[in-house]
Write an enzyme that holds these catalytic residues in place. Structure first.
Site, PDB file in Angstrom:
ATOM      1  N   LYS A  55       1.145   4.179  -2.855  1.00 54.12           N
ATOM      2  CA  LYS A  55       0.788   5.580  -2.583  1.00 54.12           C
ATOM      3  C   LYS A  55       1.995   6.515  -2.763  1.00 54.12           C
ATOM      4  CE  LYS A  55      -3.580   4.940  -1.709  1.00 54.12           C
ATOM      5  NZ  LYS A  55      -4.608   5.470  -2.610  1.00 54.12           N
TER       6      LYS A  55
ATOM      7  N   TYR B  22       0.836  -1.213   0.000  1.00 52.26           N
ATOM      8  CA  TYR B  22       0.000   0.000   0.000  1.00 52.26           C
ATOM      9  C   TYR B  22       0.873   1.267   0.000  1.00 52.26           C
ATOM     10  CZ  TYR B  22      -3.682   3.222   1.558  1.00 52.26           C
ATOM     11  OH  TYR B  22      -4.574   4.261   1.650  1.00 52.26           O
TER      12      TYR B  22
HETATM   13  P1  NAD Z   1     -13.423   2.671   0.537  1.00 53.20           P
HETATM   14  O1  NAD Z   1     -12.991   1.254   0.576  1.00 53.20           O
HETATM   15  O2  NAD Z   1     -14.496   3.147   1.492  1.00 53.20           O
HETATM   16  O3  NAD Z   1     -13.872   3.052  -0.921  1.00 53.20           O
HETATM   17  C1  NAD Z   1     -13.097   2.715  -2.031  1.00 53.20           C
HETATM   18  C2  NAD Z   1     -14.035   2.444  -3.182  1.00 53.20           C
HETATM   19  O4  NAD Z   1     -13.224   2.092  -4.311  1.00 53.20           O
HETATM   20  C3  NAD Z   1     -15.010   1.292  -2.927  1.00 53.20           C
HETATM   21  O5  NAD Z   1     -16.323   1.703  -3.208  1.00 53.20           O
HETATM   22  C4  NAD Z   1     -14.522   0.211  -3.903  1.00 53.20           C
HETATM   23  O6  NAD Z   1     -15.586  -0.582  -4.426  1.00 53.20           O
HETATM   24  C5  NAD Z   1     -13.855   1.031  -4.994  1.00 53.20           C
HETATM   25  N1  NAD Z   1     -12.840   0.272  -5.726  1.00 53.20           N
HETATM   26  C6  NAD Z   1     -11.915  -0.576  -5.222  1.00 53.20           C
HETATM   27  N2  NAD Z   1     -11.169  -1.123  -6.210  1.00 53.20           N
HETATM   28  C7  NAD Z   1     -11.634  -0.590  -7.376  1.00 53.20           C
HETATM   29  C8  NAD Z   1     -11.284  -0.763  -8.739  1.00 53.20           C
HETATM   30  N3  NAD Z   1     -10.303  -1.597  -9.110  1.00 53.20           N
HETATM   31  N4  NAD Z   1     -11.972  -0.072  -9.677  1.00 53.20           N
HETATM   32  C9  NAD Z   1     -12.974   0.769  -9.311  1.00 53.20           C
HETATM   33  N5  NAD Z   1     -13.357   0.960  -8.026  1.00 53.20           N
HETATM   34  C10 NAD Z   1     -12.690   0.291  -7.078  1.00 53.20           C
HETATM   35  O7  NAD Z   1     -12.083   3.558   0.697  1.00 53.20           O
HETATM   36  P2  NAD Z   1     -11.837   4.943   1.433  1.00 53.20           P
HETATM   37  O8  NAD Z   1     -11.416   4.656   2.826  1.00 53.20           O
HETATM   38  O9  NAD Z   1     -12.960   5.896   1.182  1.00 53.20           O
HETATM   39  O10 NAD Z   1     -10.532   5.432   0.636  1.00 53.20           O
HETATM   40  C11 NAD Z   1     -10.593   6.170  -0.567  1.00 53.20           C
HETATM   41  C12 NAD Z   1      -9.186   6.498  -1.005  1.00 53.20           C
HETATM   42  O11 NAD Z   1      -8.510   7.221   0.015  1.00 53.20           O
HETATM   43  C13 NAD Z   1      -8.323   5.268  -1.292  1.00 53.20           C
HETATM   44  O12 NAD Z   1      -7.459   5.523  -2.376  1.00 53.20           O
HETATM   45  C14 NAD Z   1      -7.533   5.099  -0.002  1.00 53.20           C
HETATM   46  O13 NAD Z   1      -6.330   4.420  -0.214  1.00 53.20           O
HETATM   47  C15 NAD Z   1      -7.314   6.543   0.371  1.00 53.20           C
HETATM   48  N6  NAD Z   1      -7.044   6.746   1.798  1.00 53.20           N
HETATM   49  C16 NAD Z   1      -7.936   6.367   2.757  1.00 53.20           C
HETATM   50  C17 NAD Z   1      -7.645   6.566   4.101  1.00 53.20           C
HETATM   51  C18 NAD Z   1      -8.594   6.187   5.198  1.00 53.20           C
HETATM   52  O14 NAD Z   1      -8.259   6.371   6.384  1.00 53.20           O
HETATM   53  N7  NAD Z   1      -9.775   5.699   4.904  1.00 53.20           N
HETATM   54  C19 NAD Z   1      -6.427   7.139   4.449  1.00 53.20           C
HETATM   55  C20 NAD Z   1      -5.526   7.503   3.437  1.00 53.20           C
HETATM   56  C21 NAD Z   1      -5.856   7.307   2.117  1.00 53.20           C
END
Ligand code: NAD
Length: 249
Positions: free
Chosen positions: A161, A157
């Site tokens: 990133k 991951y």
């Molecule tokens: P989440 O899992 O709630 O939502 C991610 C969405 O992406 C889901 O609806 C999933 O179905 C979709 N998805 C996954 N693989 C896919 C693909 N191959 N094609 C199309 N859609 C796809 O995630 P989140 O927590 O809302 O995170 C959103 C972004 O923010 C991500 O890139 C994550 O890495 C990043 N992020 C999240 C956090 C956190 O604390 N939640 C922290 C840092 C970064």
């Protein structure tokens, strides 16, 4: 309204619960943007599109896998067929497959790199072609503070990133002369389905490490994304903005 008449395509925006992509979709729609909601899960994309419509906005739900280049081409064509253009691309789709390095399988490595890094490449390449013709556009890539500082159990991951950050800077240099801004947002710990599953003491331990003493909300992230999509940030490109309560200073 800051985005009146603009079209924004947001990947991974389909989580009908508390996902960051959904919060971005609703925030940009609130500023007048027409929204293309892309998700791997069709019903999840449709649910968020309905929410946008209930706010009085316009939305198109599309099922696509960002890791699949031909799926992405089809998705971009469907968005253009409906709205004629794409002004804003938010590369938000992302997954985790955590494991310690020595236990991490090749499949866990590939799945994360394919979605989180190759997915950003596929979508940016497809949409940049349109934006270059338009000679305007905003691209925001979702990185993570783990891509800056690294994390135990997240070599895949964090590498993906960190790769998003280097990709953002390279593409910002390539596309700047075409009037396209490319930036990244690096969230810290955000309250989503993932962090809700955490035991109370683990959550408290994290909060104690954050200077602002709380987890972020999807709305905290959406606000910064809106800034990077608006005219207010027209002289900003190639930057990484951490939205982490000061965690990664
Ligand atoms: P989440 O899992 O709630 O939502 C991610 C969405 O992406 C889901 O609806 C999933 O179905 C979709 N998805 C996954 N693989 C896919 C693909 N191959 N094609 C199309 N859609 C796809 O995630 P989140 O927590 O809302 O995170 C959103 C972004 O923010 C991500 O890139 C994550 O890495 C990043 N992020 C999240 C956090 C956190 O604390 N939640 C922290 C840092 C970064």
């Amino acid at each position: 309204m800051k985005l009146e008449g603009q079209v924004a395509l947001i990947t991974g925006a389909g989580r009908a619960g508390k996902g960051i992509g959904r919060a971005i979709a609703l925030r940009l729609a609130g500023e007048g943007a027409k929204i293309v909601i892309v998700d791997y899960v069709a019903e999840a994309a449709e649910a968020v599109a309905k929410e946008v419509e209930q706010m009085g906005g316009e939305a198109l739900a599309l099922q696509a896998n960002v890791a699949d280049a031909s799926d992405v081409e089809r998705m971009v064509q469907a968005a253009v067929d409906r709205f004629s253009k794409i002004d804003i691309l938010i590369n938000n789709a992302g997954i985790t497959r955590d494991n310690l390095l020595v236990r991490m399988s090749e499949a866990e490595w590939d799945a994360v790199l394919d979605t989180n890094l190759k997915g950003v490449f596929n979508c940016t390449k497809a949409v940049a072609k349109l934006m270059m013709r338009q000679r305007t556009g905003k691209i925001v890539n979702m990185s993570s503070v783990m891509g800056i500082v690294g994390n135990v159990g997240q070599a895949n991951y964090s590498a993906s990133k960190g790769g998003v950050i280097a990709f953002t800077k390279s593409v910002a240099k390539e596309l700047g002369s075409r009037g396209i801004n490319v930036n990244a947002v690096a969230p810290g710990f955000i309250q989503t389905a993932m962090t809700e599953e955490m035991p109370e003491d683990a959550r408290k331990g994290i909060e104690d490490r954050i200077p602002l003493r709380r987890l972020g909300t999807p709305e905290d992230v959406a606000e910064v994304v809106l800034f990077l999509c608006s005219d207010a940030s027209s002289y900003i490109t190639g930057q990484v903005i951490a939205v982490d309560g000061g965690l990664a200073m």
